[in-house]
Design an enzyme around this catalytic site. Structure first.
Site, mmCIF file in Angstrom:
data_model
loop_
_atom_site.group_PDB
_atom_site.id
_atom_site.type_symbol
_atom_site.label_atom_id
_atom_site.label_comp_id
_atom_site.label_asym_id
_atom_site.label_seq_id
_atom_site.Cartn_x
_atom_site.Cartn_y
_atom_site.Cartn_z
ATOM 1 N N GLU A 115 0.850 -1.194 0.000
ATOM 2 C CA GLU A 115 0.000 0.000 0.000
ATOM 3 C C GLU A 115 0.884 1.242 0.000
ATOM 4 O O GLU A 115 2.093 1.143 0.209
ATOM 5 C CB GLU A 115 -0.945 0.006 1.213
ATOM 6 C CG GLU A 115 -2.072 -1.006 1.061
ATOM 7 C CD GLU A 115 -3.046 -1.050 2.218
ATOM 8 O OE1 GLU A 115 -4.152 -1.536 2.013
ATOM 9 O OE2 GLU A 115 -2.698 -0.618 3.334
ATOM 10 N N HIS A 241 -9.227 9.507 2.473
ATOM 11 C CA HIS A 241 -8.762 8.393 1.643
ATOM 12 C C HIS A 241 -8.897 8.835 0.191
ATOM 13 O O HIS A 241 -9.928 9.377 -0.191
ATOM 14 C CB HIS A 241 -9.593 7.134 1.907
ATOM 15 C CG HIS A 241 -8.935 5.896 1.387
ATOM 16 N ND1 HIS A 241 -8.783 5.648 0.043
ATOM 17 C CD2 HIS A 241 -8.372 4.843 2.032
ATOM 18 C CE1 HIS A 241 -8.151 4.489 -0.114
ATOM 19 N NE2 HIS A 241 -7.888 3.982 1.075
ATOM 20 N N ARG A 287 -0.919 8.876 1.512
ATOM 21 C CA ARG A 287 -2.287 9.301 1.213
ATOM 22 C C ARG A 287 -2.502 10.802 1.128
ATOM 23 O O ARG A 287 -3.310 11.272 0.340
ATOM 24 C CB ARG A 287 -3.184 8.802 2.332
ATOM 25 C CG ARG A 287 -3.814 7.545 1.949
ATOM 26 C CD ARG A 287 -4.661 7.027 3.041
ATOM 27 N NE ARG A 287 -4.557 5.595 2.893
ATOM 28 C CZ ARG A 287 -5.054 4.734 3.708
ATOM 29 N NH1 ARG A 287 -5.699 5.139 4.774
ATOM 30 N NH2 ARG A 287 -4.933 3.448 3.477
ATOM 31 N N HIS A 348 -11.808 9.707 6.097
ATOM 32 C CA HIS A 348 -11.533 8.282 6.332
ATOM 33 C C HIS A 348 -11.056 7.975 7.749
ATOM 34 O O HIS A 348 -11.529 7.038 8.366
ATOM 35 C CB HIS A 348 -10.463 7.844 5.325
ATOM 36 C CG HIS A 348 -10.105 6.395 5.376
ATOM 37 N ND1 HIS A 348 -11.009 5.393 5.120
ATOM 38 C CD2 HIS A 348 -8.915 5.766 5.642
ATOM 39 C CE1 HIS A 348 -10.422 4.213 5.221
ATOM 40 N NE2 HIS A 348 -9.144 4.413 5.551
ATOM 41 N N GLU A 372 -8.996 3.942 17.209
ATOM 42 C CA GLU A 372 -9.008 5.197 16.440
ATOM 43 C C GLU A 372 -9.336 6.410 17.305
ATOM 44 O O GLU A 372 -8.962 7.538 16.979
ATOM 45 C CB GLU A 372 -9.999 5.066 15.276
ATOM 46 C CG GLU A 372 -9.840 6.156 14.255
ATOM 47 C CD GLU A 372 -10.615 5.911 12.967
ATOM 48 O OE1 GLU A 372 -10.909 4.742 12.633
ATOM 49 O OE2 GLU A 372 -10.936 6.906 12.291
ATOM 50 N N ARG A 383 -1.351 9.148 8.808
ATOM 51 C CA ARG A 383 -1.191 7.720 9.111
ATOM 52 C C ARG A 383 -0.724 6.941 7.881
ATOM 53 O O ARG A 383 -1.256 7.105 6.784
ATOM 54 C CB ARG A 383 -2.521 7.134 9.579
ATOM 55 C CG ARG A 383 -2.507 5.634 9.756
ATOM 56 C CD ARG A 383 -3.815 5.136 10.298
ATOM 57 N NE ARG A 383 -4.893 5.274 9.370
ATOM 58 C CZ ARG A 383 -5.348 4.298 8.579
ATOM 59 N NH1 ARG A 383 -4.798 3.100 8.608
ATOM 60 N NH2 ARG A 383 -6.356 4.510 7.770
HETATM 61 P P1 FAD Z 1 -14.378 0.847 15.357
HETATM 62 O O1 FAD Z 1 -14.031 -0.407 14.689
HETATM 63 O O2 FAD Z 1 -14.958 1.916 14.524
HETATM 64 O O3 FAD Z 1 -15.387 0.518 16.539
HETATM 65 C C1 FAD Z 1 -15.993 1.546 17.270
HETATM 66 C C2 FAD Z 1 -17.110 0.946 18.098
HETATM 67 O O4 FAD Z 1 -17.567 1.894 19.060
HETATM 68 C C3 FAD Z 1 -18.333 0.558 17.291
HETATM 69 O O5 FAD Z 1 -18.794 -0.670 17.784
HETATM 70 C C4 FAD Z 1 -19.338 1.664 17.613
HETATM 71 O O6 FAD Z 1 -20.685 1.284 17.487
HETATM 72 C C5 FAD Z 1 -18.985 1.917 19.062
HETATM 73 N N1 FAD Z 1 -19.394 3.224 19.581
HETATM 74 C C6 FAD Z 1 -19.075 4.447 19.121
HETATM 75 N N2 FAD Z 1 -19.616 5.396 19.913
HETATM 76 C C7 FAD Z 1 -20.284 4.752 20.895
HETATM 77 C C8 FAD Z 1 -21.055 5.173 22.011
HETATM 78 N N3 FAD Z 1 -21.279 6.460 22.275
HETATM 79 N N4 FAD Z 1 -21.602 4.239 22.816
HETATM 80 C C9 FAD Z 1 -21.430 2.915 22.552
HETATM 81 N N5 FAD Z 1 -20.712 2.449 21.497
HETATM 82 C C10 FAD Z 1 -20.150 3.359 20.695
HETATM 83 N N6 FAD Z 1 -7.183 0.311 8.883
HETATM 84 C C11 FAD Z 1 -6.186 -0.550 8.645
HETATM 85 O O7 FAD Z 1 -5.244 -0.644 9.428
HETATM 86 N N7 FAD Z 1 -6.232 -1.345 7.539
HETATM 87 C C12 FAD Z 1 -7.250 -1.298 6.642
HETATM 88 O O8 FAD Z 1 -7.256 -2.039 5.678
HETATM 89 C C13 FAD Z 1 -8.289 -0.374 6.856
HETATM 90 N N8 FAD Z 1 -9.313 -0.274 5.979
HETATM 91 C C14 FAD Z 1 -10.356 0.558 6.275
HETATM 92 C C15 FAD Z 1 -11.444 0.599 5.411
HETATM 93 C C16 FAD Z 1 -12.544 1.366 5.727
HETATM 94 C C17 FAD Z 1 -13.716 1.422 4.794
HETATM 95 C C18 FAD Z 1 -12.555 2.113 6.924
HETATM 96 C C19 FAD Z 1 -13.744 2.942 7.285
HETATM 97 C C20 FAD Z 1 -11.463 2.103 7.765
HETATM 98 C C21 FAD Z 1 -10.359 1.317 7.447
HETATM 99 N N9 FAD Z 1 -9.241 1.275 8.285
HETATM 100 C C22 FAD Z 1 -8.236 0.403 8.025
HETATM 101 C C23 FAD Z 1 -9.242 1.987 9.560
HETATM 102 C C24 FAD Z 1 -9.628 0.978 10.656
HETATM 103 O O9 FAD Z 1 -10.621 0.128 10.169
HETATM 104 C C25 FAD Z 1 -10.139 1.668 11.897
HETATM 105 O O10 FAD Z 1 -9.290 2.707 12.268
HETATM 106 C C26 FAD Z 1 -10.226 0.670 13.041
HETATM 107 O O11 FAD Z 1 -11.040 -0.399 12.649
HETATM 108 C C27 FAD Z 1 -10.789 1.342 14.279
HETATM 109 O O12 FAD Z 1 -11.078 0.361 15.222
HETATM 110 P P2 FAD Z 1 -11.752 0.792 16.583
HETATM 111 O O13 FAD Z 1 -12.004 -0.465 17.334
HETATM 112 O O14 FAD Z 1 -10.982 1.859 17.207
HETATM 113 O O15 FAD Z 1 -13.145 1.460 16.129
HETATM 114 C C1 SIN Z 2 -7.438 0.567 2.329
HETATM 115 O O1 SIN Z 2 -7.669 -0.631 2.164
HETATM 116 O O2 SIN Z 2 -7.131 1.341 1.422
HETATM 117 C C2 SIN Z 2 -7.562 1.132 3.693
HETATM 118 C C3 SIN Z 2 -6.316 0.913 4.406
HETATM 119 C C4 SIN Z 2 -6.231 1.822 5.596
HETATM 120 O O3 SIN Z 2 -7.072 2.688 5.806
HETATM 121 O O4 SIN Z 2 -5.261 1.654 6.331
#
Ligand code: FAD
Ligand code: SIN
Length: 557
Positions: A115, A241, A287, A348, A372, A383
């Protein structure tokens, strides 16, 4: 009603679930999640997880690539931590049953994708649905754990600290004893108390109208922590993104960067491969550079999108590597093996967030933030692709070890959680004014897109600041007299997060990484080599390597 557990986890993405699984043998765990359990950014992740497995790779190279993408603002200790613990984290996921793609079906070697910004192939993935594979494996593991209770449709409203307790004086700093949360089905608010609370609430893509994020990403954790008095940092670094699908029915669907890593080329409407003019890494530049180049080409030509071209690549391999993207595009009558894919940048990832140490700890005792929602220092001003799932895993792992120690300490000391008053609904009414909520939401998203987007200026930022200030005040007034609901909470949090982003962007008078402003187009290491910290009403620069301290005199913008 008061629900009690030893560990309270807010959020069911990779950060919250992996934390829960690692502490569950030591105490009871409640996980609150505001929609259904798999509704998360994690579930949408496509490209994969960066980790050093290649023979030609090394920890040092992964560290260097991360620091370079972060344009001077990464905290080296945090970067080294995620890089060194990367391979072990992948093995932990495999132990939990995540099925990563191998170079051949029966080969022991993992397939390593590429990537933007990576100088080696190091993206561990499960085809193009890595996030779904991770989310489902984690959910499957915790389903059978007797100590873990998962409660869906529960939105955390506020952190419970000394501020909510009558007759309690803050003596040794603030403590967090859980959250108030509202049940999205009944509308009732409850107390969830715990010795250890973890905010794993994810990002804030919904501050913008065009985002790759699902609708849970409304900045709740950042807003709740900020309101509770926890410092937040680097919120001006919101990552766009480069390639989300441009299509009326596309819902900002992501076209993974791994597609460019596989050989995809960005082209203008008349077929020009423009990225070579912008960076020597061309389509695989970091990015911020690619998103700005697309923005500039679209503006220069008056076009509504650019195109991603994979038609020159082997069709069978494209279908095999990217089955989800291929199917989604086919459902919209685009055959990516034959036709160009229309793409635009979309909001993103939030590089900044709630400030934590290397174990996910915040300045409030008993409160951890991971994933995040946190600002650990890993990402700096931009990032590196696929470092986010890795950061969430490594920091949740660290946080789990520290939280277990905290729990043992509380148990030994015999300290108990104080009596917590019920959520106060006095003076609030049910209001059916949904039009106010949707109008305010659209207005904030619009102004963020127009004034706080990929290219900024002081004039636009000031205008955004004035407007969001007015909307914020209206929302606070409405909030105080209205019975709490998930929709209202989200609006309030989006508004709060938007104003924190604008304030940070106005504060930083240089261009660096994801923050580009035409009034200060150059990077200025002499004056701006540090994190933008907002702590209560203060905003200040914490120079790189210095510890976090409230300034003695108030510093406002
Ligand atoms: P999340 O997975 O977003 O989980 C947050 C949780 O908190 C959810 O369950 C939500 O419902 C809950 N929540 C939020 N507010 C509240 C509240 N007030 N009360 C109760 N629950 C709440 N990163 C990579 O490293 N590689 C990738 O390939 C990649 N691809 C991506 C593709 C897409 C389309 C997207 C959107 C992001 C991608 N990212 C990628 C970024 C990565 O997916 C996220 O940064 C990561 O998954 C965040 O994980 P998290 O557990 O912090 O949050
Ligand atoms: C992607 O697959 O392009 C997302 C990867 C990332 O957000 O780290």
């Amino acid at each position: 009603m008061n629900h009690h557990s030893d560990f309270l986890v807010i959020g069911s993405g990779i950060a919250g679930l992996s934390f829960a699984l690692q502490v569950a043998d030591q105490g009871s765990v409640i996980i609150l999640t505001k929609k259904e359990r798999a509704d998360s950014n994690t579930n949408r992740a496509q490209g994969g997880i960066a980790a050093v497995f290649g023979n030609d790779d090394s920890f040092d190279l992964h560290v260097q690539d991360t620091l370079k993408a972060g344009v001077g603002l990464c905290h080296t200790d945090a970067v080294e931590q995620i890089v060194r613990e990367g391979p072990e984290s992948i093995r932990m996921l495999q132990d939990w049953g995540v099925d990563f793609t191998h170079i051949q079906p029966k080969s022991p070697s993992l397939d390593l994708g590429r990537e933007g910004g990576h100088t080696r192939n190091r993206i561990i993935h499960s085809k193009d649905r890595t996030g779904m594979a991770v989310e489902h494996a984690l959910l499957e593991n915790l389903r059978s754990h007797p100590n873990i209770q998962m409660l869906e449709n529960q939105s955390a409203i506020e952190l419970i600290t000394e501020h909510h307790l009558p007759n309690t004086r803050e003596t040794t700093g603030l403590h967090c004893w859980g959250v108030y949360a509202v049940d999205g089905k009944t509308g009732d608010a409850h107390i969830f108390s715990a010795h250890v609370t973890v905010l794993a609430t994810g990002g804030a893509g919904w501050v913008y109208p065009h985002t790759t994020n699902p609708d849970i990403a409304t900045g709740d954790g950042v807003a709740m922590a900020y309101r509770a008095g926890v410092p937040v940092a680097n919120l001006e670094f919101l990552q766009f993104h480069p390639t989300s699908l441009y299509h009326p029915q596309g819902d900002s669907f992501l076209i993974s960067e791994a597609v460019r890593g596989f050989g995809g080329i960005l082209r203008t409407g008349d077929g020009e491969a423009f990225m070579t003019q912008y960076d020597k890494q061309a389509d695989l530049a970091p990015r911020d550079i690619v998103a700005r180049a697309i923005d500039s080409e679209m503006k220069r030509r008056g076009d509504e999108c650019v195109y991603l071209d994979v038609t020159h690549l082997d069709s069978d391999k494209v279908r095999d590597h990217f089955p989800t993207i291929h199917e989604k595009l086919l459902s919209l009558d685009i055959d990516m093996t034959q036709q160009l894919i229309p793409v635009v940048p979309a909001a993103h990832y939030l590089c900044g967030g709630v400030i934590t140490d290397l174990a996910g700890k915040t300045v409030i005792q008993g409160l951890y933030v991971t994933g995040e929602a946190a600002c650990t220092g890993v990402h700096g001003a931009n990032r590196l692709a696929s470092n986010s799932l890795l950061e969430a895993l490594v920091f949740s792992n660290r946080a789990s070890q520290s939280a277990i120690q905290d729990l043992h300490h509380y148990q030994k000391s015999g300290s108990r959680i104080p009596d917590i008053p019920e959520w106060n609904i006095e003076g609030t009414f049910d209001q059916e004014e949904w039009v106010l909520i949707s109008h305010d939401l659209r207005e904030i998203q619009r102004l963020m897109w127009d004034y706080v987007g990929i290219v900024r200026s002081s004039e636009r930022l000031k205008r955004a600041w004035r407007r969001v200030g007015v909307i914020n005040r209206d929302i606070e007034t409405f909030y105080r007299k209205t019975r709490v609901s998930p929709q209202l909470l989200e609006l309030r949090n989006i508004s709060c997060t938007a104003s924190l982003i604008i304030r940070s962007a106005l504060f930083r008078k240089e261009s660096r990484g994801l923050h580009y402003t035409t009034d200060f187009p150059d990077r200025d290491d002499q004056n701006w080599l540090g994190d933008t910290v907002i702590w209560g009403s203060n905003i200040f620069l914490r120079p790189l390597g210095e510890s976090l301290q409230q300034p003695e005199t108030e510093q406002t913008m």
